[in-house]
Design a protein around this motif. Sequence first.
Motif, mmCIF file in Angstrom:
data_model
loop_
_atom_site.group_PDB
_atom_site.id
_atom_site.type_symbol
_atom_site.label_atom_id
_atom_site.label_comp_id
_atom_site.label_asym_id
_atom_site.label_seq_id
_atom_site.Cartn_x
_atom_site.Cartn_y
_atom_site.Cartn_z
ATOM 1 N N ILE A 2 32.487 43.164 39.231
ATOM 2 C CA ILE A 2 33.500 42.481 40.029
ATOM 3 C C ILE A 2 34.172 41.460 39.131
ATOM 4 C CG2 ILE A 2 33.929 41.016 42.021
ATOM 5 C CD1 ILE A 2 31.478 42.317 43.312
ATOM 6 N N TRP A 3 35.475 41.575 39.056
ATOM 7 C CA TRP A 3 36.268 40.789 38.122
ATOM 8 C C TRP A 3 37.300 40.032 38.929
ATOM 9 C CZ3 TRP A 3 40.334 43.297 34.484
ATOM 10 C CH2 TRP A 3 40.642 42.433 33.455
ATOM 11 N N TYR A 4 37.303 38.716 38.849
ATOM 12 C CA TYR A 4 38.193 37.960 39.711
ATOM 13 C C TYR A 4 39.462 37.477 39.032
ATOM 14 C CZ TYR A 4 35.951 33.708 37.951
ATOM 15 O OH TYR A 4 35.463 32.710 37.161
ATOM 16 N N GLY A 5 39.790 37.973 37.880
ATOM 17 C CA GLY A 5 41.082 37.710 37.270
ATOM 18 C C GLY A 5 41.241 36.389 36.552
ATOM 19 N N ALA A 6 40.180 35.641 36.358
ATOM 20 C CA ALA A 6 40.282 34.378 35.620
ATOM 21 C C ALA A 6 40.686 34.665 34.172
ATOM 22 C CB ALA A 6 38.953 33.635 35.650
ATOM 23 N N SER A 7 41.298 33.696 33.542
ATOM 24 C CA SER A 7 41.794 33.907 32.180
ATOM 25 C C SER A 7 40.682 34.288 31.200
ATOM 26 C CB SER A 7 42.534 32.672 31.686
ATOM 27 O OG SER A 7 41.669 31.556 31.695
ATOM 28 N N ILE A 8 39.469 33.769 31.402
ATOM 29 C CA ILE A 8 38.360 34.110 30.508
ATOM 30 C C ILE A 8 38.052 35.611 30.559
ATOM 31 C CG2 ILE A 8 36.520 33.646 32.171
ATOM 32 C CD1 ILE A 8 34.961 32.419 29.788
ATOM 33 N N HIS A 9 38.325 36.235 31.685
ATOM 34 C CA HIS A 9 38.052 37.666 31.842
ATOM 35 C C HIS A 9 39.126 38.547 31.229
ATOM 36 C CE1 HIS A 9 35.414 36.619 35.537
ATOM 37 N NE2 HIS A 9 34.792 36.414 34.407
ATOM 38 N N ARG A 10 40.176 37.931 30.715
ATOM 39 C CA ARG A 10 41.250 38.708 30.085
ATOM 40 C C ARG A 10 41.224 38.598 28.563
ATOM 41 N NH1 ARG A 10 44.095 36.245 34.559
ATOM 42 N NH2 ARG A 10 44.980 34.757 33.116
ATOM 43 N N SER A 11 40.123 38.122 28.025
ATOM 44 C CA SER A 11 40.010 37.953 26.578
ATOM 45 C C SER A 11 39.920 39.312 25.887
ATOM 46 C CB SER A 11 38.776 37.115 26.227
ATOM 47 O OG SER A 11 37.610 37.871 26.477
ATOM 48 N N GLU A 12 40.185 39.329 24.606
ATOM 49 C CA GLU A 12 40.106 40.576 23.835
ATOM 50 C C GLU A 12 38.688 41.141 23.838
ATOM 51 O OE1 GLU A 12 42.477 42.593 22.615
ATOM 52 O OE2 GLU A 12 43.805 41.202 23.645
ATOM 53 N N ALA A 13 37.691 40.258 23.798
ATOM 54 C CA ALA A 13 36.295 40.731 23.807
ATOM 55 C C ALA A 13 36.001 41.522 25.076
ATOM 56 C CB ALA A 13 35.340 39.553 23.678
ATOM 57 N N ILE A 14 36.474 41.033 26.200
ATOM 58 C CA ILE A 14 36.253 41.724 27.475
ATOM 59 C C ILE A 14 37.041 43.029 27.510
ATOM 60 C CG2 ILE A 14 36.609 41.600 29.976
ATOM 61 C CD1 ILE A 14 34.239 39.947 28.963
ATOM 62 N N LYS A 15 38.278 42.992 27.042
ATOM 63 C CA LYS A 15 39.087 44.222 27.005
ATOM 64 C C LYS A 15 38.423 45.281 26.135
ATOM 65 C CE LYS A 15 43.460 41.895 27.830
ATOM 66 N NZ LYS A 15 44.756 41.499 27.248
#
Length: 54
Positions: A2-15
């Motif tokens: 579950i991903w709530y769209g916070a900026s930390i979740h859009r990092s290159e590492a997560i991608k």
Amino acid sequence: MIWYGASIHRSEAIKDLLRTKSGWIHLVRLPVYSPELNPVELLWSQLKRSLKTK
């Protein structure tokens, strides 16, 4: 996941993680702030508010 769209979740590492685990991870996106879907948001909100007033 579950991903709530916070900026930390859009990092290159997560991608990169999501690209390499394609098919293994099912991603469900929530709005950035959604206390009705993620009850801990209310707790964090109250905690932040109480810390600001001190």
